[in-house]
Design an enzyme around this catalytic site. Structure first.
Site, short mmCIF file in Angstrom:
data_model
loop_
_atom_site.label_atom_id
_atom_site.label_comp_id
_atom_site.label_asym_id
_atom_site.label_seq_id
_atom_site.Cartn_x
_atom_site.Cartn_y
_atom_site.Cartn_z
N SER A 264 0.83 -1.21 0.00
CA SER A 264 0.00 0.00 0.00
C SER A 264 0.87 1.26 0.00
O SER A 264 1.70 1.44 -0.88
CB SER A 264 -0.94 -0.04 1.20
N ASP A 586 -8.96 -3.12 -6.09
CA ASP A 586 -8.94 -4.01 -4.93
C ASP A 586 -9.76 -3.45 -3.77
O ASP A 586 -9.50 -3.77 -2.62
CB ASP A 586 -7.50 -4.27 -4.48
N HIS A 639 -7.72 -5.33 -0.63
CA HIS A 639 -6.48 -4.59 -0.38
C HIS A 639 -5.66 -5.18 0.77
O HIS A 639 -4.43 -5.25 0.69
CB HIS A 639 -6.81 -3.12 -0.10
#
Length: 684
Positions: A264, A586, A639
């Site tokens: 991320s 996602d 995610h």
């Protein structure tokens, strides 16, 4: 005591004596003497019972089970069941003990003979890393070295305002407020679990351990994710620690290069590190040219937010996203009840606007990447949920059949380039910057705004209405809007981050650290032997653009904007649902942000990748668990849940054990990222 004894004698002993007699008589005499009395008592008791039963019947009839009671009972049962199942789903491990699930990738690959080769560095993203208290205000008594973030979160309920105060940073410096020191939790435990039972890195760490990894060749690069990237070095020397640990693992593991696995926001944090480590001091780490090529074998970016995350825009504007907008639609007064005075979202905004790292996730590349008022690279591609997506095992869906080409009507309806739209949007471009200069900021210092602070309190209601009057904002003009509504935040954060596209990367200005985390304004290090992977999930609706409206409250310190959940309906499929435009991704990062650099920006030798480091796209199609017993993450593309995805874990383990990108299969693409990238007109 005497009164109790008398009560006992009166109600228990004497009736017993009367019933059985206190002196000796014959059976016939007793029967003749007691029979009339007993019959009378029976009749009296029956009459009383009948009267009581009649009363009970009348009460039951009066208090009958109404339809409303049935509805409330049904709704209560449904809500309880839903929340229980949701809790169990998120707390279950990748597979349950006692239930025979699929063999873990670590065990299977160990049986194939895989052993550790390259040391592994894990870099967590925003929010998922733990934070603990080292110094605080009097209200934090008893919390020394206790987790304020990334634990049980019990302190939220015990002392919420104190908790928020200690998670906030100074709104002038972006560092610690006076008298408060909150620091990242060190070690692998920093981000293995976000909360008890809710894994982040734990499953990947466990599988790495099964093929032989341990503390000497695996390291978690924990950092304070609230700070700007350069400030993690200024305050905590986090970048220096990362450099030293990579060098240490390189030396102690037989001069084997390191495989870095960021997630991320950690992806762009490590991108910043790649420039910092080779840059000369005092701004950089002094590693010199060639440091990355010497020490880094591969970078396996999971859920990369290279070009930003549009949902951060809604967070900065109104502290909400699709989930909050849905809650508001169902229960309008829950989050901003004036009666209760909660002002939940205002508190969230106040704290979030002190975190400079949030600004690092704003969309990068302006209109070139994200589109203008009339078009964007994703237009016409919002049918990813309905196409033959999940049954496909090849790259065939990189190209689309003529029957499914986007129609003009669909393209006009999506308007993804309008990241923020207010009602009936403007159809043509206009000079937004001049309009913002004309709308003067005014102080409402005379109004009683209470304890909750937002920068909206300094803008008059009249000027707020001017900003929202039939306006549409693209990625380019959006920055000007945020500078206007959040001037302190943007002024402080823009000293550390930039969101444009470099026309000339050799310009000396790009040696400044503010450009290092933007892949469109910096060069990759000269490392021809280093490989870069973009690993991300696809097949989930992901927030891309928003339809806003003015809120009904005109108080000076409430948030004046909110997502218009009535736009596009609240259910079904489509580009626009509940005031939010969706694209493939996602759930957090759109495909464009996650895959563009590996698909085009860095593919081959480009001005962003001068040494031609190899790039690979590995997409993972989302598949929800068949049941709760399957656990979360096994085939997820979400995610965070993707960290438990079996295919992703296998890719990471194989590369860590020495495989190249080509040896694990090269590109694996299911989305329309190649088509989207082709639509972007950018100098390479």
């Amino acid at each position: 005591m005497a009164a109790i004894l008398r009560f006992r004698k009166l109600y228990f002993i004497e009736p017993t004596l009367k019933k059985y007699g206190s002196f000796e008589t014959s059976k016939d005499e007793n029967q003749s003497l007691e029979k009339p009395e007993v019959d009378g008592k029976k009749e009296a008791s029956q009459t009383i019972k009948e009267q009581q039963s009649d009363k009970n019947k009348k009460k039951k009839q009066a208090r009958g089970w109404k339809c409303v009671d049935s509805c409330c009972w049904f709704i209560g049962c449904m809500c309880t069941t839903w929340w229980l199942l949701l809790f169990l789903y998120h707390c279950l491990p990748a597979h349950l003990a006692g239930f025979k699930g699929p063999e873990s990738p670590g065990v299977r690959l160990k049986n194939e003979g895989l052993t550790p080769l390259h040391p592994v560095v894990l870099v967590p993203g925003i929010v998922t890393g733990g934070l603990e208290l080292w110094e605080g205000r009097p209200c934090s008594q008893g919390l020394f070295r206790k987790r304020l973030w990334g634990g049980s979160f019990t302190e939220i309920l015990k002392r919420p305002l104190c908790w928020l105060e200690h998670l906030s940073l100074d709104d002038e410096t972006g560092l610690d407020p006076p008298g408060i020191r909150v620091r990242p939790v060190p070690g692998l435990v920093a981000a293995d679990y976000f909360a008890p039972g809710y894994f982040v890195w734990a499953v990947l760490i466990e599988n790495l351990a099964k093929i032989g990894y341990e503390g000497k060749n695996m390291y978690m690069a924990a950092y304070d994710w609230r700070l700007s990237f350069q400030n993690t070095e200024v305050r905590d020397q986090a970048l220096s620690r990362l450099k030293i640990n990579i060098e240490l693992m390189y030396i102690t593991n037989g001069n084997k290069k390191v495989v870095v696995v960021p997630h991320s926001m950690g992806v762009i944090y490590f991108l910043h590190f790649l420039k910092w480590v080779e840059a000369p001091p005092p701004m950089g780490g002094g590693g010199g040219p060639g440091w990355c090529d010497k020490h880094i074998q591969a970078i396996m970016n999971i859920g990369p937010a290279f070009l930003g995350v549009p949902k951060v825009v809604s967070g900065m504007l109104s502290a909400e996203g699709k989930d909050i907008a849905s809650i508001r639609a169902v229960a309008p007064g829950l989050l901003d009840s004036e009666f209760l005075g909660l002002q939940t979202l205002e508190h969230v905004m106040r704290v979030g606007r002190t975190w400079d790292s949030v600004v690092s996730l704003l969309p990068k590349g302006g209109d070139t990447i994200w589109g203008d008022l009339d078009s964007s690279p994703e237009d016409g591609l919002c049918d990813f949920e309905s196409k033959s997506y999940f049954p496909t095992n090849s790259k065939e869906n990189n190209t689309r059949n003529d029957d499914t080409k986007p129609q003009i009507k669909t393209k006009q309806e999506t308007k993804y380039g309008r990241i923020v739209s207010f009602g009936k949007t403007a159809l043509t471009s206009y000079d937004l910057l001049q309009e913002l200069m004309d709308v003067k900021r005014v102080s409402n210092s005379g109004a009683n705004c209470g304890e909750v602070w937002t920068e909206y309190g300094k803008i008059s209601r009249e000027n707020i209405m001017k900003l929202a009057d039939n306006k549409a904002y693209t990625a380019g003009t959006l920055i000007d809007l945020l500078r206007f509504v959040a001037p302190k935040t943007m002024k402080r954060a823009e000293a550390h981050f930039s969101h444009g596209i470099a026309s000339d990367l050799d310009d000396p200005k790009y040696t400044h650290f503010k450009y290092w985390s933007n892949p469109l304004e910096t060069k990759l290090p000269y490392a021809p032997n280093m490989e870069i992977f973009c690993l991300y999930g696809v097949g989930l609706p992901t927030e891309r653009s928003y339809v806003y409206k003015l809120s009904t409250s005109d108080k000076c310190d409430t948030i004046p904007f909110r997502i218009d959940s009535s736009a596009g309906g609240n259910g079904g499929r489509g580009c626009l649902r509940g005031g939010v435009y969706f694209v493939d991704g996602d759930e957090s990062v759109p495909v464009m942000s996650a895959g563009f650099m590996c698909a085009k920006g860095w593919r081959g030798k480009t001005r962003f990748n001068p040494s031609g480091s190899g790039t690979y796209i590995r997409e993972y199609r989302h598949k929800a668990p068949a049941s709760l017993l399957e656990g979360r993450g096994l085939e997820s593309g979400a995610h965070v849940d993707i960290m438990g995805n079996v295919a992703l874990i296998e890719d990471v383990l194989r590369v860590a054990a020495g495989a190249s990108g080509a040896e694990i299969g090269g590109d694996r693409i299911y989305s329309d990222i190649l088509e989207m990238a082709e639509r972007v007109n950018i100098k390479l």
